[in-house]
Design an enzyme around this catalytic site. Structure first.
Site, PDB file in Angstrom:
ATOM      1  N   LYS A   8      37.108  34.474  47.080  1.00 56.96           N
ATOM      2  CA  LYS A   8      37.559  34.764  45.720  1.00 56.96           C
ATOM      3  C   LYS A   8      38.865  34.024  45.487  1.00 56.96           C
ATOM      4  CE  LYS A   8      41.164  37.503  46.979  1.00 56.96           C
ATOM      5  NZ  LYS A   8      42.600  37.145  46.749  1.00 56.96           N
ATOM      6  N   GLY A  96      44.685  33.830  51.258  1.00 58.48           N
ATOM      7  CA  GLY A  96      44.607  34.458  49.939  1.00 58.48           C
ATOM      8  C   GLY A  96      43.257  34.325  49.290  1.00 58.48           C
ATOM      9  N   ASP A 134      40.991  44.428  48.942  1.00 60.49           N
ATOM     10  CA  ASP A 134      40.185  43.398  48.284  1.00 60.49           C
ATOM     11  C   ASP A 134      38.685  43.612  48.467  1.00 60.49           C
ATOM     12  OD1 ASP A 134      42.383  42.079  47.300  1.00 60.49           O
ATOM     13  OD2 ASP A 134      42.339  40.455  48.769  1.00 60.49           O
TER      14      ASP A 134
END
Length: 270
Positions: A8, A96, A134
């Site tokens: 993502k 990230g 997440d």
């Protein structure tokens, strides 16, 4: 059975409050991209086994999120058969991009499907939230406006298929805990939910990631990568999450031919 956990990116990221439980409230827009790992599960095993290839996965096997996902479901489904797990790691770690979170969420979904556990999406999101902030996104795996720890999600009508993407990871690992310690949470001055409804070409200079300032100060090369993307024609560029992957959004099929350091991992999505 094999699945392909995807990564993502964060389109904007605001850290708005430190909570009494030690976590932080945030505001972001998650967007899935087809840079993937490969996760295979084989049954008929006499013991739970985990192995990985590709990018080296640090830490003890017991701490791997795929293994934790299995044990989490096993608590509620004690008859869950033992399995062999193989993870081919391709999504950079500490970048990230949510690779570990994606692996965990896809593991939950794979076990649910393979062994016909009958777990609905809402319950899978709840399981995923227990594995990491997440993780719930990858159960939904559609563009989402997210708040809370990232687990409060609202799907949004955001289609960026008319653009091409460039992801660059220079091999730097950013510790998420350290990154949070560098921030002073503050209320956002604008709503990301409203901004993503505007043309992508208007995002530059308005849509921000709060982690960029401290992470760029610690690793100036990341700021240089972002600037190179803008010089090369990106309409919007940003660091994803707490870093260190940098994303550029370009007009369709017009990704700049930039000569990156040979040690960088570079992904193009056209």
């Amino acid at each position: 059975m094999i699945v392909f956990p995807n990564c993502k990116i964060n389109l904007g990221l605001h850290i708005t409050r430190k909570r009494p439980d030690g976590f932080h409230d945030l505001e972001t827009v998650f967007y899935p991209l087809p840079v993937t790992d490969a996760l295979e599960v084989l049954s008929d095993s006499t013991a739970l086994q985990f192995e990985s290839s590709g990018i080296a996965v640090p830490g003890n096997t017991a701490d791997n999120l795929c293994v934790k996902a299995f044990h989490l479901l096993q608590q509620d489904f004690p008859a869950l058969p033992l399995v062999n797990i193989h993870l081919l790691k391709n999504i950079p770690i500490g970048a990230g991009l949510g690779g570990g979170s994606s692996d965990a969420a896809f593991m939950l979904q794979l076990l649910n499907q393979k062994f016909q556990l009958g777990i609905g999406e809402a319950a899978l999101v709840d399981y995923a939230a227990r594995l990491g902030s997440d993780c719930p996104f990858f159960i939904v795996n559609k563009p989402c406006y997210a708040t809370g720890r990232g687990e409060i999600m609202e799907t949004v009508a955001l289609d960026l298929s008319g653009y091409s993407f460039l992801l660059v990871h220079p091999g730097i690992h950013v510790n998420t805990g350290w990154a949070f310690q560098q921030l002073t949470p503050k209320a956002a001055t604008y709503s990301l939910r409203e901004l993503i409804g505007q043309p992508v070409e208007t995002w530059k200079g308005i849509m921000t990631n709060d982690f960029e300032a401290p992470v760029f100060q610690a690793h100036p090369v990341l700021a240089e990568i972002k600037e190179e993307m803008y010089k090369g024609g990106a309409v919007y560029a940003t660091m994803s999450g707490s870093g260190s992957a940098v994303l550029g959004i370009f007009p369709k099929n017009k990704i700049a031919d930039i000569l990156w350091d040979a040690s960088y991992r570079v992904f193009t999505i056209r």
